[in-house]
Scaffold this active site. Structure first.
Site, mmCIF file in Angstrom:
data_model
loop_
_atom_site.group_PDB
_atom_site.id
_atom_site.type_symbol
_atom_site.label_atom_id
_atom_site.label_comp_id
_atom_site.label_asym_id
_atom_site.label_seq_id
_atom_site.Cartn_x
_atom_site.Cartn_y
_atom_site.Cartn_z
ATOM 1 N N GLU C 40 0.845 -1.196 0.000
ATOM 2 C CA GLU C 40 0.000 0.000 0.000
ATOM 3 C C GLU C 40 0.882 1.247 0.000
ATOM 4 O O GLU C 40 1.723 1.401 0.892
ATOM 5 C CB GLU C 40 -0.901 -0.004 1.245
ATOM 6 C CG GLU C 40 -1.905 -1.145 1.236
ATOM 7 C CD GLU C 40 -2.429 -1.527 2.625
ATOM 8 O OE1 GLU C 40 -2.175 -0.795 3.593
ATOM 9 O OE2 GLU C 40 -3.068 -2.592 2.732
ATOM 10 N N LEU C 69 -5.981 -2.104 -1.082
ATOM 11 C CA LEU C 69 -5.807 -2.085 0.373
ATOM 12 C C LEU C 69 -6.325 -3.393 0.973
ATOM 13 O O LEU C 69 -7.494 -3.486 1.366
ATOM 14 C CB LEU C 69 -6.575 -0.876 0.934
ATOM 15 C CG LEU C 69 -6.167 -0.280 2.270
ATOM 16 C CD1 LEU C 69 -6.938 0.999 2.526
ATOM 17 C CD2 LEU C 69 -6.293 -1.216 3.416
ATOM 18 N N GLU C 71 -4.320 -6.583 3.155
ATOM 19 C CA GLU C 71 -3.042 -7.181 3.547
ATOM 20 C C GLU C 71 -3.000 -8.687 3.288
ATOM 21 O O GLU C 71 -1.942 -9.232 2.949
ATOM 22 C CB GLU C 71 -2.763 -6.887 5.023
ATOM 23 C CG GLU C 71 -2.451 -5.411 5.318
ATOM 24 C CD GLU C 71 -3.673 -4.510 5.341
ATOM 25 O OE1 GLU C 71 -4.813 -5.040 5.300
ATOM 26 O OE2 GLU C 71 -3.512 -3.275 5.395
ATOM 27 N N GLN C 93 2.068 -1.893 5.770
ATOM 28 C CA GLN C 93 2.303 -0.495 6.147
ATOM 29 C C GLN C 93 2.717 -0.324 7.613
ATOM 30 O O GLN C 93 3.572 0.503 7.918
ATOM 31 C CB GLN C 93 1.067 0.336 5.809
ATOM 32 C CG GLN C 93 1.364 1.788 5.622
ATOM 33 C CD GLN C 93 0.266 2.488 4.846
ATOM 34 O OE1 GLN C 93 -0.776 2.827 5.395
ATOM 35 N NE2 GLN C 93 0.466 2.700 3.564
ATOM 36 N N PHE C 94 2.117 -1.109 8.484
ATOM 37 C CA PHE C 94 2.519 -1.165 9.888
ATOM 38 C C PHE C 94 2.353 -2.608 10.344
ATOM 39 O O PHE C 94 1.409 -3.289 9.910
ATOM 40 C CB PHE C 94 1.626 -0.253 10.763
ATOM 41 C CG PHE C 94 1.888 1.213 10.575
ATOM 42 C CD1 PHE C 94 2.768 1.896 11.404
ATOM 43 C CD2 PHE C 94 1.250 1.907 9.552
ATOM 44 C CE1 PHE C 94 3.013 3.255 11.215
ATOM 45 C CE2 PHE C 94 1.496 3.268 9.363
ATOM 46 C CZ PHE C 94 2.376 3.940 10.196
ATOM 47 N N ALA C 95 3.228 -3.051 11.250
ATOM 48 C CA ALA C 95 3.143 -4.444 11.693
ATOM 49 C C ALA C 95 1.774 -4.759 12.294
ATOM 50 O O ALA C 95 1.285 -5.881 12.182
ATOM 51 C CB ALA C 95 4.253 -4.745 12.693
ATOM 52 N N PRO C 100 -4.530 -8.979 9.333
ATOM 53 C CA PRO C 100 -5.392 -9.598 8.311
ATOM 54 C C PRO C 100 -4.643 -10.632 7.480
ATOM 55 O O PRO C 100 -5.271 -11.496 6.862
ATOM 56 C CB PRO C 100 -5.820 -8.410 7.427
ATOM 57 C CG PRO C 100 -5.560 -7.190 8.221
ATOM 58 C CD PRO C 100 -4.442 -7.515 9.166
ATOM 59 N N HIS C 140 -0.746 1.266 15.696
ATOM 60 C CA HIS C 140 0.411 1.563 14.846
ATOM 61 C C HIS C 140 1.729 1.259 15.556
ATOM 62 O O HIS C 140 2.789 1.472 14.977
ATOM 63 C CB HIS C 140 0.425 3.037 14.427
ATOM 64 C CG HIS C 140 -0.565 3.387 13.361
ATOM 65 N ND1 HIS C 140 -1.913 3.335 13.559
ATOM 66 C CD2 HIS C 140 -0.408 3.781 12.065
ATOM 67 C CE1 HIS C 140 -2.536 3.707 12.454
ATOM 68 N NE2 HIS C 140 -1.645 3.979 11.528
HETATM 69 C C1 LIG Z 1 -5.897 -2.732 8.028
HETATM 70 C C2 LIG Z 1 -5.235 -1.425 7.746
HETATM 71 N N1 LIG Z 1 -4.346 -1.354 6.750
HETATM 72 C C3 LIG Z 1 -3.714 -0.174 6.500
HETATM 73 C C4 LIG Z 1 -3.972 0.939 7.243
HETATM 74 C C5 LIG Z 1 -3.215 2.242 6.943
HETATM 75 N N2 LIG Z 1 -4.113 3.218 6.312
HETATM 76 C C6 LIG Z 1 -4.749 4.161 7.037
HETATM 77 S S1 LIG Z 1 -5.816 5.081 6.118
HETATM 78 C C7 LIG Z 1 -5.451 4.206 4.709
HETATM 79 C C8 LIG Z 1 -6.191 4.514 3.442
HETATM 80 C C9 LIG Z 1 -7.658 4.336 3.587
HETATM 81 O O1 LIG Z 1 -8.342 4.735 2.437
HETATM 82 P P1 LIG Z 1 -9.933 4.722 2.360
HETATM 83 O O2 LIG Z 1 -10.450 3.429 2.880
HETATM 84 O O3 LIG Z 1 -10.332 5.107 0.986
HETATM 85 O O4 LIG Z 1 -10.400 5.806 3.403
HETATM 86 P P2 LIG Z 1 -10.123 7.384 3.414
HETATM 87 O O5 LIG Z 1 -8.830 7.605 4.133
HETATM 88 O O6 LIG Z 1 -10.097 7.837 1.994
HETATM 89 O O7 LIG Z 1 -11.254 7.976 4.185
HETATM 90 C C10 LIG Z 1 -4.477 3.237 4.970
HETATM 91 C C11 LIG Z 1 -3.888 2.343 3.970
HETATM 92 C C12 LIG Z 1 -4.918 0.809 8.266
HETATM 93 N N3 LIG Z 1 -5.247 1.838 9.058
HETATM 94 N N4 LIG Z 1 -5.538 -0.378 8.498
#
Ligand SMILES: Cc1ncc(C[n+]2csc(CCOP(=O)(O)OP(=O)(O)O)c2C)c(N)n1
Ligand SMILES: Cc1ncc(C[n+]2csc(CCOP(=O)(O)OP(=O)(O)O)c2C)c(N)n1
Ligand SMILES: [Mg+2]
Ligand SMILES: [Mg+2]
Lengths: 337, 384, 337, 384
Positions: C40, C69, C71, C93-95, C100, C140
């Site tokens: 990601e 998105l 994992e 992106q973070f451990a 998932p 995180h």
């Molecule tokens: C399971 C998981 N994977 C990765 C992340 C890191 N992360 C935080 S926000 C984000 C993007 C999310 O995009 P979207 O679902 O479109 O929501 P938006 O931020 O646009 O509201 C990611 C990859 C996370 N919080 N949780």
């Protein structure tokens, strides 16, 4: 042995472990209308091991129901039901199929009370058959308890007898916090005993001293208890007194009982069927090494599965799973040290 | 199956020719849009063996080859039960009634393609060329059954449901990045299609344009759970639409139909057009596995209608009517199939039992110090 | 300190850990066209920590790409790519968002070689930032290494310096089996050092003795190395010689180096930032208790996070994560025992 | 939001009135079928504030209330940036431009319903009544921000993406089994909709007929990843069709439209008709969080078109034209909103700092012996 917590009824019935579990589920569903039971094949069919046999017919399709095939959502949906004040009991068909649910378990199950500062809590039980010894297909014999025990905010219970299974399961269901309840497949029908009828609980967090002895302490749980007891019997024949401790509850662990015994014997062997590196045996061992070093007269030995997947090859799977001979050898080793 | 893979394919009307672009708020879409799968499964042969449009059928040799494969895997299925009952097989999930679903799909591949079968898909693996002896070894839980032959890209049957779906996407993507035109095919059941991995894999394959064919065998049951408890959807091929990829619903008991829609999907994938989801509508006539008792959750009435839709009978009637098969050639075929099977069984019987320390083989390329020590423990123990 | 494995070029450059990782990734992509990098936000943006900064521009969108998105599928797709002969490097992106993917990890990543009897193997690396100390949001700052280390068939590497990070990452990428590579977020930019330019590897499975000492052995890794070294310095001021061992690789663990040190010092303290129960510290401790009991002059102490989720409350998160004061106290305790 | 929840709803033509049953091979389906979501998002107000069908609009009071909510959360968003820059907020994911998407959906609930917001949905939680002071406390990472008020069923913002989706299904199912007519609403982003949990939750909700509303805010980006990289699908509401539930695509910058389709979905859920997926088509005009630098992955051209579609401007033009709002009443409203915010900020400033040992509070109802010992460790340490 810890006393049962509500006075058991006068009567008792000879039951296998799976029958005792079925009885506990029926009692819970009967006593508390907020209790719900669900999972793959638990409803119409009564579960692949028949742990929920007859319960849908008795309590209806609203209380006991089949879900779609998706473990993450079985746990995740249960979390939502728990938030809303119900007492969900989820079955995962085999502990090796709990892995899709690990995200829900690690990200949420143990965190809800913490992240909502007790505004919400999850009185949820997740049952799953675990462990080897019965020639199941790939991934049906896994023992993932160490992973679950490393999740803050969840309890982990693993019974080794029908009576314990019933009393511990009722205690788990009545606990206000999430509890994993792992059931050794090998024990489901292999032994029977007289199990009290009616409602009783056995408190979580209290180990059981299965055999008393002055020379070596063997700490174990679940499917490895009978293996350890056999080894203890063999050792007794050679004049070695073995105290077998059945932890019953991994989290919280009854360290007091363990340390009390090790203080007496000065020797400890830990036995589990999970892979060696990072198994819960190491946690037991580390606790002894932290809190009872002065009593120790020998190394703390670990008798465990190996650092390979549980083998799906029937002809050699018994090599993987600890047996009385291996445990007895460890007992001899610490005695001869 | 190179003979079949190059057979001509007629365009199936139900499938996925791109429509005129639908009006969309998101004009950035790079890929053509597809019409959602129709509810009525695509069919070439009626259950009585009559072709809806004789001109649309593949050539006689292909039809006969498909028939031969179905016969061959049915024989395996029948012998599987017997071998299990006599203790010569460990476990076995039968696929009777699903032969058209497995043969028609796997036959559209070549041995350069990837196959990711579930435990139910013994028939598909056999069709693509997995040797019978090795297949028997797998169901005997012998390590010989897990080492797949080097000339195939067939993976050992997957037990943890849906988990191999993302692997198929990865293998397909690798072929694309390597510039081959090989594809990957992965099977799943109606139950399995409820798992998150199913969704993620279809979306990844769509987004990355991976040449991957997803076969969803809707056989009505996930152990004791009927499809209507599994999901509120009645058309699982429609899920493709949510990922912008073509979805096809096909009569899973009509091998000419399953073959055709799969061959089309494979052709699209090879041509760089990306993945397809194919729902084969079929039925699990037998038990979940040889150890399962289906009377605990369904009645004979549930299965009754489906026996009449037997995929082998259907094609047999057709082939006999067309003169492509005769009673005599059919009997000869059965004899040949039985002989092949018994020879393979004999071969499987010669596979040696594994050594105890084999449980620690193949963990890492180089055993770690821990594994070296553990192997010594085992050898000490079995030496005792 | 273990020698670097290919003769490093004469030149070197001052680099942070994240820059060293970026350099290692670039070298791997450059040297081996079967290497692919994805996850990601790793492509266009170069990763939320910029570990892959500039790599998509340099190696193209086929070799370095953004995924949807999810994992589980990032790992699962990587598995498929590995089967087909590529060398996938996945970033999570973070451990804490590896959860998932745990099903793919437990059900498959470590099993492919075993279940196909080496017909297939997976030369895959999964990188993830881990650990606390920098005021990140909920989940995180998790340290799930104990879970990964309990999965048979996968290796687990956690570097603590820029030079190690680069050499170990290149070794991990060139390893024929799956390797987890966890990177302490706290260390990404906190220190710089002179890192050799060009290609070199540091072998997996070899610990590093960071400071030498005769009195106490502190075994640790990753983000806890600098914490332990600070504690060692404080102890030295009081005349206590502390040998800090940076494990570098949890699986396989370099037990030899650990036991050698404990044989000398007779005292061991293990330090990690993961929750106490079931952490990898317990595995280290159990190994010492099994193999070096006679050398021990004091209990094996564990300085760790607590049995609660890593707190998302900035004001008090530093209470959770071990600091030099806590480690120093443990050192004093075993010295005074 | 009881004032809005009972507002009359007009039937939106694009949505989900059951079609005549489609022909289906599976006649066992118990539920009505729905037409797949159209690609063109449902809209009531054009960007210039003109109503397509004035008769279809909710009453003036409702329109004004929706406007007020949007204004109020925009103010929070704007102040959020400032507070972050001055070190008075820990982190904050802005939602500017998405006010119609959050207000119109949350306003269709009452305080008896469940809300499962992501980190992006501060606006939705505020709309349903989460006190501003507590919301500020959350983004200050104070434990006070995590203990939600007893009179609401709003959960703390979820960070691990998509994971709360199955919880919403469980809460909704619990309400159904308890016989209330409360519903659960869960938010997710375009990125989040790629996670397996999204798929599983929609399928569970459909299969179990749970009264659950799934709001998919398609704001074009998942951090640096645009929706077209995220998925090949251009119409995410279509995914509903794969689960046999209604899916609606709505203009996420038209609060009257989001409110109407949500109110209808809520009404269906309360009436026992099960779940709905609503895709709000909108845009993340600002950075991913206050700490993100969007110039690393997109240009101003990407955002340009969306600034003109500002949801507040659109409704404001309409209300001014209709005389429901005047420049004076608007100014008074803004003043009132600002005063409310500053009072709440003052309140949040009075919340005490947490004690160190609070990190071990609320793990179990009764602390385990291990936690008791660990608490003693902490107290010893901070005592030093
Ligand atoms: C399971 C998981 N994977 C990765 C992340 C890191 N992360 C935080 S926000 C984000 C993007 C999310 O995009 P979207 O679902 O479109 O929501 P938006 O931020 O646009 O509201 C990611 C990859 C996370 N919080 N949780
Ligand atoms: C992840 C996982 N969960 C549960 C199981 C147990 N299990 C084995 S087969 C089966 C039903 C599968 O049904 P379906 O996907 O329809 O395939 P079919 O058996 O009908 O071919 C279940 C629940 C499993 N193998 N893997
Ligand atoms: Mg099925
Ligand atoms: Mg988004």
């Amino acid at each position: 042995m810890t006393a049962l917590q509500s006075p058991p009824s006068q009567t008792s019935t000879t039951r296998t472990m799976v029958a005792a579990i079925n009885d506990a589920l029926a009692i819970a569903l009967e006593r508390d209308p907020t209790t719900y039971l669900f999972g793959e094949d638990v409803g119409v069919m009564g579960g692949v091991f028949r742990a929920s046999d007859g319960l849908q017919a008795r309590f209806g399709t609203e209380r006991v129901f089949d879900t779609p095939l998706a473990e993450a959502s079985i746990v995740g949906m249960g979390i939502g039901m728990g938030l809303a004040g119900l007492r969900p009991i989820a079955e995962i068909q085999f502990a090796g199929f709990m892995y899709p649910a690990l995200d829900q378990i690690l990200s949420h199950l143990g965190r809800y009370r913490h992240r909502t500062r007790s505004r919400y809590h999850l009185p949820m039980v997740i049952r799953a058959p675990y462990g080897g010894g019965v020639h199941t297909p790939e991934q049906h014999a896994d023992s993932p308890e160490a992973i679950l025990a490393h999740v803050p905010g969840v309890k982990v219970v693993i019974p080794s007898t029908p009576t314990d299974a019933k009393g511990l399961l009722l205690a788990a269901i009545e606990d206000p916090d999430p509890v994993f309840f792992l059931e050794a497949i090998k024990l489901y029908r292999s032994t029977k005993e007289s199990v009290p009828d009616g409602h009783y609980t056995i408190p979580l967090g209290k180990a059981r001293v299965v055999t008393e002895g002055d020379d070596v302490t063997v700490i174990t749980y679940g499917g490895m208890v009978e293996v350890s007891v056999k080894a203890a019997e063999a050792a007794r024949a050679h004049g070695i007194g073995v105290e077998v401790i059945d932890l019953r509850t991994l989290v919280p662990m009854d360290l007091e009982t363990v340390l009390h015994s090790v203080a007496k014997t000065g020797r400890a062997v830990v036995v589990t069927e999970a892979p060696r590196t990072g198994g819960f045996h190491s946690e037991i061992s580390a606790n002894i090494a932290e809190h009872a070093i002065d009593s120790l007269r020998a190394p703390i030995l670990r008798v465990t599965g190996y650092d390979a997947p549980y083998p799906p090859f029937t002809a050699i799977e018994d090599v993987y799973r600890p047996n009385p001979v291996r445990v007895a050898r460890a007992i001899r080793t610490v005695m001869g040290y | 199956m190179t003979d079949l893979a190059s057979a001509p394919t007629n365009s199936a009307p139900t499938t996925s020719a791109p429509q005129t672009a639908l009006p969309t708020a998101d004009s950035s879409a790079d890929f053509p849009r597809h019409a959602p799968a129709t509810d009525i499964p695509f069919q070439l042969l009626a259950p009585d063996g009559n072709a809806h449009d004789p001109a649309a059928l593949p050539d006689p040799q292909t039809r006969l080859s498909l028939y031969r494969h179905m016969r061959r895997i049915r024989h395996f299925d029948e012998r599987g039960w017997v071998l299990y009952r006599t203790g010569r097989l460990g476990v076995f999930p039968p696929f009777k009634g699903m032969e058209a679903s497995q043969v028609g799909t796997a036959a559209a591949l070549t041995s350069d393609d990837w196959l990711f079968p579930t435990y139910r898909d013994t028939g598909a693996a056999l069709t693509l060329g997995l040797p019978i002896a090795r297949t028997l070894a797998y169901w005997r839980t012998s390590p010989h059954g897990w080492h797949m032959p080097e000339h195939l890209k067939v993976l050992p049957f997957y037990i943890p449901i849906a988990t191999q779906y993302p692997h198929a996407v990865g293998a397909a993507l690798a072929e694309q990045r390597k510039g081959t035109n090989n594809v990957a095919m992965a099977y799943i059941g109606d139950g399995g299609s409820s798992e998150g991995d199913f969704h993620e894999a279809l979306n990844f394959a769509g987004a990355l344009n991976a040449p991957c064919i997803f076969i969803l065998q809707n056989n009505g049951w996930a152990i004791s759970v009927p499809t209507r408890t599994q999901t509120r959807a009645v058309n699982l091929a429609r899920r493709a639409d949510g990922y912008g990829i073509p979805g096809v619903r096909v009569d899973g008991n009509d091998v000419l139909a399953t073959y055709q829609v799969t061959a089309e999907a494979v052709a699209r994938a090879r041509a760089g057009e990306g993945p397809t989801l194919i729902e084969t509508v079929t039925y699990r006539i037998a038990a979940h596995t040889v150890a399962d008792d289906p009377t605990r959750y369904r009645t004979d009435a549930d299965t009754a209608g489906w026996a009449e839709k037997d995929p082998i009978t259907r094609l047999r009637l057709h082939l006999l009517a067309e003169g492509i098969l005769t009673e005599e050639s059919d009997a000869a075929l059965l004899k040949e199939i039985a002989e092949e099977f018994e020879a393979a069984l004999n071969e499987a019987d010669t596979y040696p039992e594994p050594e105890p320390a084999e449980i620690l083989d193949h963990v890492f390329a180089e055993p770690t110090p821990q594994l070296v020590a553990q192997r010594a423990e085992i050898l000490r123990e079995v030496g005792e």
